[in-house]
Design an enzyme around this catalytic site. Sequence first.
Site, PDB file in Angstrom:
ATOM      1  N   GLU A   1      21.512 -27.535  15.493  1.00 36.93           N
ATOM      2  CA  GLU A   1      20.464 -26.901  16.285  1.00 36.93           C
ATOM      3  C   GLU A   1      20.087 -25.544  15.693  1.00 36.93           C
ATOM      4  OE1 GLU A   1      21.531 -26.828  20.442  1.00 36.93           O
ATOM      5  OE2 GLU A   1      22.324 -28.866  20.352  1.00 36.93           O
TER       6      GLU A   1
ATOM      7  N   ARG B   1      -9.928  -9.226   0.280  1.00 38.30           N
ATOM      8  CA  ARG B   1     -10.294  -8.051   1.063  1.00 38.30           C
ATOM      9  C   ARG B   1     -10.484  -6.832   0.161  1.00 38.30           C
ATOM     10  NH1 ARG B   1     -12.706  -6.199   5.663  1.00 38.30           N
ATOM     11  NH2 ARG B   1     -11.664  -4.333   6.486  1.00 38.30           N
TER      12      ARG B   1
ATOM     13  N   GLN C   1      -0.570  -0.793  -5.584  1.00 41.56           N
ATOM     14  CA  GLN C   1       0.842  -0.998  -5.891  1.00 41.56           C
ATOM     15  C   GLN C   1       1.654  -1.287  -4.631  1.00 41.56           C
ATOM     16  OE1 GLN C   1       3.630   2.297  -6.960  1.00 41.56           O
ATOM     17  NE2 GLN C   1       3.695   1.270  -8.980  1.00 41.56           N
TER      18      GLN C   1
ATOM     19  N   GLY D   1      18.566 -20.376  20.945  1.00 41.83           N
ATOM     20  CA  GLY D   1      19.614 -20.959  20.105  1.00 41.83           C
ATOM     21  C   GLY D   1      20.846 -20.075  20.029  1.00 41.83           C
TER      22      GLY D   1
ATOM     23  N   ASN E   1      20.771 -13.348  18.156  1.00 41.75           N
ATOM     24  CA  ASN E   1      21.348 -12.975  16.863  1.00 41.75           C
ATOM     25  C   ASN E   1      22.585 -12.105  17.008  1.00 41.75           C
ATOM     26  OD1 ASN E   1      19.383 -14.496  15.709  1.00 41.75           O
ATOM     27  ND2 ASN E   1      18.414 -12.831  14.563  1.00 41.75           N
TER      28      ASN E   1
END
Length: 387
Positions: A248, A274, A285, A369, A372
């Site tokens: 899961e 864009r 950069q 689930g 964290n």
Amino acid sequence: MIERTLFQPDHQAFADSFRRFIEKEVTPHHAEWEDQGYVAREVWSQAGANGFLCMSLPEEYGGAGADKLYSVAQMEELARAGTTGIGFGLHSEIVAPYILHYGTEAQKQKYLPQMASGAMVGAIAMSEPAAGSDLQGIKTTAIKSADGSHYVLNGSKTFITNGWHADLVIVVAKTDPAAGAKGTSLLLVERGMPGFEKGQRLKKMGMKAQDTSELFFNDVKVPAENLLGGPAMEGRGFICLMEQLPWERLQIAITAVAAAQAAIDWTLDYVKQRKVFGQSVASFQNTRHTLAELQTQVQVARVFVDKCCELIVKDQLDTETASMAKYWTTDLQCKVMDECVQLFGGYGYMWEYPITRAYADARVQRIYGGTNEIMKEVIARAMGLGK
């Protein structure tokens, strides 16, 4: 980029076929489904008719006897398309496996073919208003009648994916409230059982097309034969839940990596087109380095998750490794979404752009689930730290 070796040609052919299904049957309607809060029921029947449900079930139960990598390919395609309203993964690779692995033969024959065809939508009811990641804290009870013919189910569940469409719900309940985790069992509750009611469809920050509901059980008489696995499995529900958690949690990691890669791809296309101060956003950069950093991290995550997929196919994935994959990739997913929204500028805040919806959809991945924080606790305990 490291060439992926996870899939064979048959897996890729399946992914291509399922991608066409998404383009035809899902993507054109997904915005409408987000507005109404649930996908059309017809998409389940269409998926079943095309063999896109419960592929890993044995053929005798309506499946294709396929390995889990076909489901991995399906999850990746749904994530890549941003079609988070489709609850096929939970139906096919969470609910159906519980019945396949633990159910009696009669239960398998009764439910699995209907799930494979899409005639029956499955859900699993774990979370409660006061019990989320801590499954030992559930309060829902299922007390056996004096004559042993049925269980009386009482309680409520919340945040239930597929809850609105569900015809069959695996309900986690205490059959022996005094026994703690050892008193937990799994019951098969069907739509239409007196006392089983569905509450409102919950309005969420993201995943708006996914029908997430509250479920209520008021003196529901669940036949004794609807105890998943029969009498021998009474009180063993918590063990079943723990055994299935690695797969899961890996499913969450699979979608996290695929969604993050999709976000990078969308952003790469956007910044090339864009213009800002007379030059493309891609020419700066900061843009190049940001995308280089994100692509590197997603590449690293994909290699790890692919390895976990190889292990799950061999039934060798342990809980702590799956927890690592779940927490690391979902944290990364949210980081990628945030950085990509920033590169889109104001358009990244507009709902019609996929990156905006993906940003909102991603946040829950770090919560469901098992949060964290819980994942880190699981990992720490496997290292011999803590309790």
